[in-house]
Design an enzyme around this catalytic site. Structure first.
Site, PDB file in Angstrom:
ATOM      1  N   SER A 228      61.752 -33.406 -51.784  1.00  0.00           N
ATOM      2  CA  SER A 228      60.410 -32.791 -50.591  1.00  0.00           C
ATOM      3  C   SER A 228      59.589 -34.213 -50.558  1.00  0.00           C
ATOM      4  CB  SER A 228      60.389 -32.064 -51.044  1.00  0.00           C
ATOM      5  OG  SER A 228      59.571 -31.600 -51.865  1.00  0.00           O
ATOM      6  N   LYS A 229      58.750 -33.768 -49.721  1.00  0.00           N
ATOM      7  CA  LYS A 229      57.696 -34.800 -50.128  1.00  0.00           C
ATOM      8  C   LYS A 229      56.628 -34.707 -51.030  1.00  0.00           C
ATOM      9  CE  LYS A 229      55.003 -34.656 -45.486  1.00  0.00           C
ATOM     10  NZ  LYS A 229      56.147 -33.569 -44.786  1.00  0.00           N
ATOM     11  N   ARG A 230      57.019 -33.996 -52.098  1.00  0.00           N
ATOM     12  CA  ARG A 230      56.598 -34.196 -53.818  1.00  0.00           C
ATOM     13  C   ARG A 230      56.966 -35.537 -54.223  1.00  0.00           C
ATOM     14  NH1 ARG A 230      58.856 -31.590 -56.867  1.00  0.00           N
ATOM     15  NH2 ARG A 230      60.446 -30.691 -55.723  1.00  0.00           N
TER      16      ARG A 230
ATOM     17  N   GLY B 166      57.072 -37.757 -52.699  1.00  0.00           N
ATOM     18  CA  GLY B 166      56.766 -39.446 -52.151  1.00  0.00           C
ATOM     19  C   GLY B 166      57.581 -39.282 -50.937  1.00  0.00           C
TER      20      GLY B 166
END
Ligand code: GLU
Length: 476
Positions: free
Chosen positions: A252-254, A256
């Protein structure tokens, strides 16, 4: 009896990529697209692109563009499409009408409140919530449709038997029809639902192999029942496991960068990205570094791993460097050029990008790093006073002054430059690094550079002399 051997002409393989344009093309989606593409190419079949944009609230043109750009960047060319589901509404409508007429589907007038109540009652009894079929034609003959309720259309799922398919990644999967209820195939506003449109499209586009993320496994038995109800043999399914982040959590966006084009901005080559994505859950023996044509030659569904794969930045960086080393220098230079521009470097004055690429491709992993490392070749570095003071002292000041003299005389070739550097050190009984390191500090502003003779050759005599003289003045 060789003449009696039956000749079987294999049906053309047709695959598709069917993204919903609700965001970037993320790595998992790109990998699905790559596998579908490679499978079609391997079999000289057709690869179809279909944009599943029926969710009008969440679908955007920007997301569609991002998907098209990402596919173009990765080199995933399609033979047919892009087909947009929103442009196929008449076709869905016509099929819904036909299914209603043939008793394969029916209107259901159950209200939201009734659905809730049913759900709660079932849960209270410890049952799985499911629609109870109360508006099936045989259960509602005497029922008047309630006024003011806009009906949904439900597919009449078979009651008996099981749905079975041989998933090419997960193996045999069996679901009892008693587990499935009558699926809503058109909402009360008339909009056909995802599971319905997919089936109509896969039939119309004559898709033979559906390769998609395993988040769709639960939809597959429902879709298979619709295929069969419409008299079509379902395609082969291959459900590919998720891509996990480095920490083993869902990507996910976490973690990067998630959008494919962010990797373009970060200086990765599409060749490396394709190679990297292919290795997320697929393997060909021990081969690690390969090209897209090799992938197409090798790609088979049986080699897709049923276990989730993990993203690994070190591996991506390593692959990128390997692909940078494999590109012809001219080409690598051409690829570097836009990254130099993004660093505000004017590459029209100074070394040719291909020479820069040659200098740095063993030392940097991405085009961004290469462009940053090359900055001093185009722009005078900001003098680092402490570094200059450390490198230039009484023991080598005389040798550097003599080197400057010498540099005005010699032919400006790498060999002659190297000779002059060594001779200047020797004359003052210094070791070569005692001259080469300060020269690095003076012309590059750092001690970690590729071969200094080649750097000076590329900078040119005038620029080298100017930088040496100016730097020496600072420390004088
Ligand atoms: N549109 C679906 C998605 O983006 C894919 C549907 C399919 O591949 O069958 O998840």
């Amino acid at each position: 009896m060789p003449n009696s051997t039956p000749i079987t002409i294999p049906a053309t393989i047709r695959t598709r990529f069917a993204p919903s344009p609700t965001g970037f093309l993320h790595l998992g989606g790109a990998r699905t697209a790559l596998f579908s593409w490679a499978y079609a190419r391997h079999h000289h079949g057709a690869f179809v692109l279909r944009i599943e944009d029926t969710d009008r609230e969440r679908s955007t043109q920007a997301a569609t563009d991002a998907i098209l750009d990402s596919m173009a960047w990765l080199g995933l060319d399609y033979d047919e499409g892009p087909f947009y589901q929103t442009r196929r509404m008449a076709r869905y409508r016509e099929t819904l009408d036909d299914m209603l007429a043939r008793g394969l589907a029916y209107y259901c007038y159950m209200t939201q409140e009734e659905l809730e109540a049913l759900r709660e009652a079932q849960m209270a009894r410890g049952e799985k919530p499911r629609y109870d079929g109360r508006w099936r034609p045989e259960n509602s003959v005497r029922k008047e449709p309630p006024a003011g309720v806009k009906p949904v259309i439900r597919f009449r799922n078979p009651d008996e038997g099981t749905v079975v398919w041989e998933d090419r990644v997960k193996g045999r999967i069996e679901i009892a029809n008693s587990e499935l209820d009558d699926l809503v195939i058109a909402r009360s506003d008339g909009m056909p639902t995802y599971n319905f449109c997919v089936v109509i499209d896969d039939i119309d586009m004559r898709i033979t192999h559906v390769i998609r993320g395993d988040d769709h496994v639960n939809n597959t038995p429902r879709q298979i029942n619709i295929f069969r109800a419409l008299g079509s043999e379902p395609p082969v399914f291959a459900h590919v496991p998720t891509v996990l982040g480095e920490d083993g959590q869902k990507l996910s966006k976490r973690h990067g960068a998630v959008g494919v084009m962010e990797y373009e901005s970060a200086g990765y080559l599409p060749e490396a990205m394709v190679n990297f994505l292919a290795r997320l859950g697929w393997a060909h023996g021990n081969d690690e570094v390969f090209s897209a044509p090799m992938l197409c030659e090798w790609f088979e569904l049986d080699a897709i791993s049923p276990a989730p794969s993990r993203f690994n930045t070190d591996k991506l960086r390593w692959l990128n460097q390997e692909h940078m080393k494999m590109l012809p220098l001219d080409e690598l230079g051409r690829r570097l050029l836009p990254y130099l521009q993004r660093e505000n470097i004017d590459a029209t004055h100074g070394p040719a990008p291909k020479d820069v690429a040659e200098l740095f491709r063993e030392r940097t992993a991405t085009l961004v790093e290469m462009a940053q490392a090359a900055r001093f070749l185009y722009m005078v570095p900001v003098p680092d006073r402490a570094l200059l003071d450390e490198q230039i002292q009484s023991h080598n000041r005389q040798a550097l002054a003599e080197l400057l003299e010498e540099f005005q005389q010699i032919n400006w070739t790498r060999e002659a430059i190297n000779g002059a550097l060594k001779a200047a050190a020797k004359k003052q009984s210094l070791k070569p690094p005692q001259i080469m390191m300060p020269v690095r500090a003076l012309v590059a502003g750092t001690l970690t550079t590729p071969a200094i003779d080649r750097i000076l050759e590329l900078l040119g005599r005038e620029e080298t002399l100017a930088r040496l003289q100016d730097g020496m003045k600072i420390t004088a």
